[in-house]
Write a protein that holds these residues in place. Sequence first.
Motif, short mmCIF file in Angstrom:
data_model
loop_
_atom_site.label_atom_id
_atom_site.label_comp_id
_atom_site.label_asym_id
_atom_site.label_seq_id
_atom_site.Cartn_x
_atom_site.Cartn_y
_atom_site.Cartn_z
N ALA A 310 16.01 -13.25 -0.77
CA ALA A 310 16.07 -11.80 -0.25
C ALA A 310 15.74 -10.74 -1.36
O ALA A 310 15.29 -9.73 -1.14
CB ALA A 310 17.19 -11.46 0.41
N ILE A 311 16.55 -10.86 -2.52
CA ILE A 311 16.65 -9.94 -3.86
C ILE A 311 15.91 -10.53 -5.03
O ILE A 311 15.51 -9.73 -5.95
CB ILE A 311 17.96 -9.39 -4.20
N GLN A 312 15.58 -11.96 -4.93
CA GLN A 312 14.94 -12.32 -6.21
C GLN A 312 13.59 -12.93 -6.06
O GLN A 312 12.80 -13.32 -6.92
CB GLN A 312 15.84 -13.60 -6.73
N GLY A 313 13.16 -13.28 -4.92
CA GLY A 313 12.04 -13.59 -4.27
C GLY A 313 10.83 -12.71 -4.52
O GLY A 313 10.80 -11.66 -3.85
N ILE A 314 9.60 -12.78 -5.23
CA ILE A 314 8.62 -11.76 -5.33
C ILE A 314 7.39 -12.15 -5.04
O ILE A 314 6.82 -13.47 -5.34
CB ILE A 314 8.56 -11.11 -6.68
N TYR A 315 6.64 -11.53 -3.76
CA TYR A 315 5.56 -12.14 -3.29
C TYR A 315 4.55 -10.68 -3.02
O TYR A 315 4.90 -9.69 -2.78
CB TYR A 315 5.82 -12.64 -1.92
N PRO A 316 3.43 -11.14 -2.77
CA PRO A 316 2.32 -9.91 -2.34
C PRO A 316 2.82 -9.41 -1.01
O PRO A 316 3.13 -10.45 0.04
CB PRO A 316 1.11 -10.35 -2.40
N PRO A 317 2.85 -8.22 -0.67
CA PRO A 317 3.27 -7.72 0.60
C PRO A 317 2.18 -7.81 1.63
O PRO A 317 2.32 -7.67 2.95
CB PRO A 317 3.69 -6.42 0.35
N ALA A 318 1.15 -8.39 1.13
CA ALA A 318 -0.14 -8.47 2.39
C ALA A 318 -0.53 -6.97 3.04
O ALA A 318 -0.32 -6.00 2.58
CB ALA A 318 0.12 -9.73 2.91
N SER A 319 -0.68 -7.50 4.16
CA SER A 319 -1.06 -6.34 5.28
C SER A 319 -0.17 -5.41 5.49
O SER A 319 -0.28 -4.27 5.95
CB SER A 319 -1.69 -6.77 6.62
N THR A 320 1.37 -5.76 5.29
CA THR A 320 2.30 -4.75 5.51
C THR A 320 1.80 -3.48 4.56
O THR A 320 2.41 -2.22 4.77
CB THR A 320 3.56 -5.08 4.96
N PHE A 321 1.17 -3.76 3.36
CA PHE A 321 0.91 -2.53 2.55
C PHE A 321 -0.17 -1.63 2.99
O PHE A 321 -0.27 -0.47 2.23
CB PHE A 321 0.55 -3.19 1.23
N LYS A 322 -0.85 -1.85 4.02
CA LYS A 322 -1.66 -1.01 4.35
C LYS A 322 -1.12 0.25 4.86
O LYS A 322 -1.93 1.37 5.26
CB LYS A 322 -2.43 -1.79 5.84
N ILE A 323 -0.09 0.22 5.14
CA ILE A 323 0.86 1.45 5.58
C ILE A 323 0.55 2.62 4.24
O ILE A 323 0.37 3.72 4.39
CB ILE A 323 2.22 1.29 5.91
N ILE A 324 0.93 1.82 3.12
CA ILE A 324 0.80 2.78 2.04
C ILE A 324 -0.93 3.20 1.92
O ILE A 324 -0.90 4.56 1.67
CB ILE A 324 0.94 2.13 0.75
N THR A 325 -1.77 2.27 2.00
CA THR A 325 -3.15 2.72 2.02
C THR A 325 -3.61 4.01 2.90
O THR A 325 -4.36 4.84 2.64
CB THR A 325 -4.11 1.48 2.01
N ALA A 326 -3.13 3.68 4.29
CA ALA A 326 -3.24 4.51 5.33
C ALA A 326 -2.61 6.08 4.90
O ALA A 326 -3.20 7.13 4.99
CB ALA A 326 -2.64 4.00 6.42
N ALA A 327 -1.33 6.07 4.28
CA ALA A 327 -0.90 7.13 4.09
C ALA A 327 -1.50 7.97 3.09
O ALA A 327 -1.73 9.24 2.98
CB ALA A 327 0.72 7.07 3.49
N ALA A 328 -2.10 7.28 1.94
CA ALA A 328 -3.06 7.95 0.91
C ALA A 328 -4.14 8.55 1.27
O ALA A 328 -4.27 9.48 1.00
CB ALA A 328 -3.36 6.70 -0.11
N ALA A 329 -4.86 7.80 2.43
CA ALA A 329 -5.99 8.34 2.93
C ALA A 329 -5.77 9.44 3.82
O ALA A 329 -6.34 10.72 3.77
CB ALA A 329 -6.80 7.35 3.78
N LEU A 330 -4.51 9.40 4.41
CA LEU A 330 -4.24 10.55 5.53
C LEU A 330 -3.59 11.92 4.47
O LEU A 330 -3.86 13.21 4.81
CB LEU A 330 -3.00 10.24 6.48
N GLU A 331 -3.08 11.68 3.35
CA GLU A 331 -2.69 12.74 2.64
C GLU A 331 -3.86 13.45 1.90
O GLU A 331 -3.73 14.68 1.59
CB GLU A 331 -1.57 12.16 1.42
#
Length: 619
Positions: A310-331
């Motif tokens: 939960a605190i040590q495993g690191i992985y690509p967030p995949a499509s959950t990250f699309k929220i960030i891309t969407a926020a950048a475009a909306l801003e």
Amino acid sequence: MAVTKLFFNARLKVMMVLAAAAGAVIALRLVDIQVLRHHAYQQMAERNRTQVIFQTAPRGRVFTADGVAIASNEPSFSFYYLGAGNKDPEYLGQLARDFAPRLKMKPEEVLAKLEEGAKSGKATVLAENLSTRGTVALQELQLYYPGVYLIEETKRSYPYGGLASHLLGYIGSMDDREWRNRDPRLGYRLNSKLGKNGIEKKFEKELKGADGGVYLEVDYRGRVKSIIQDKKWAAGSDVYLTLDFKLQQAAEEGLKNSNTGRGAAVAIDPRTGAVLALASAPAYDPNIFVQYSDEDNSKTSKKINEYNLAIQGIYPPASTFKIITAAAALEDGHIDVNHKINCPGHYDSGPRVFKCWSRHGPVDFFDGMSNSCDVYFYTVAAQIGAASIERIQRLFMFGRQTGIDLPGEKAGNLYGPTRRARNKTYWFIGDTLNLSIGQGELLVTPIKLAQFAAAVASRGNVYRPYYVEKIVSNQTGKTEIVGQTEILQKAELKPQTYDLLFKALKHTVDDGTARRAKIKGLDVYGKTGTAQNPHGDDHGWFMAFAGREGEEPSIALAVFVEFGKGGSSAAGPIARSMLEAYFDIEKPAPKKAAAPQAPVRPDEDYDELLTAGEQNGGI
């Protein structure tokens, strides 16, 4: 005659001098015993007729926020030999042979301890951590063998086995380094146990109580004549966590029963930053370190997986990250949410072709999010540029630790052109496209994604997660408040940006890839993700936040299933179970199995468009 008389007088004087010297030595010795070292000799004499048996105090309990004890104590017994007893070798041998089977020990092991106690004259532990059931025969035998004594203590117990094990930790015997570095004020002894990991270690000082002891008067054979003093122990302080018991159970069971049994689930209150659940699978049962010594432990392995995914495993967030891309475009105001972008199932970037997981056709912003259309986000990212996406990443503190007070937390990895420029390497269009769907070099932990979900749910508050609410002393009744809300950073976005993100994420749950989390009576907002894994099956993500209809969100969560193949199929059901547990919603009765349908095949020309090694964010 005169010579003889002189010789006699000389001898008499010598004898008188010797007598005087002897008297002086005796007098000095008496002064030494009665005056100079009176106290020391008094203690030695006292020890000849008394024995002290220490009693380990019960450790403080650990409770969930709703009052369930997930770490407590059970009755335990220790068996002592009083060294002032019968020291005859034949007697000790017989005692060892009779007691060994009942102590689950070899006779020579028991005899070695008896001989050590006989030599030292002190109370010696023959066996500790004995069960109530196993002491019945010992109580009978001690009537026939003077010099042995059974005393009640407590042992650590974890009533729900591996529940929250990576957070709770476990206890064990002190090693040499711990003994050298011990706090003398806490009264540790050579056989003391202390926290080795997790909460048990972090709050050792608070959880450890003050040990008691029984002062016994014994006769010359070591038989107990009376109890001189029974110094009562004082239990350690109780620790109250922020965890919700039912929610934690749902997270643990969901991960255990997933298609791989490996993953993590973290839930946070988006109003405060309090951790509501923190589960890592596979878990371990900390009871294996505190089992009764007279029970069969031969099949128990103490090799455990302490890795807290939960605190040590690191992985690509995949499509959950699309929220960030969407926020950048909306801003940046670069997109019209009603404008449709055609998804033919692939995106031609020039140097190579990037695929989408399906052929979606024309999609607007809300359909692009709810159907997790990669082509839509490829197109948006190419318009706004990677720098805008990186800027929003930094607002939500990607690439940094969440700040939770647990050792070993990983920070993940921020992915963007600034980092590349700093390292004097190039940034390509393919990097921008990978970044837009949460692939490439971008890495997060499950707790980071839960922190992000809570930040979106709270419209920008990036909280430091905390998991301990208070500590209550069993000795004074005093309560110490430990948990405090702390905002590490404010992700300042336009109110309209958050409004549109909420609407899109709600649409994703109501009509899109996150439909598994749609629950009547709740407003659920969510996003799925399937992270590419070059070492095997893809990983599954599900990120969500929810509240009762018409109310602000009161829970935000992230579920990760390692090698789960898909976020919706692997992580979605776990997220749903967690929400049902948290809001105390009764699960509907299972429906009858539907008739099998023919598999849906992709168009033949679709596969021809895809090339090996292309990126796919998935759903």
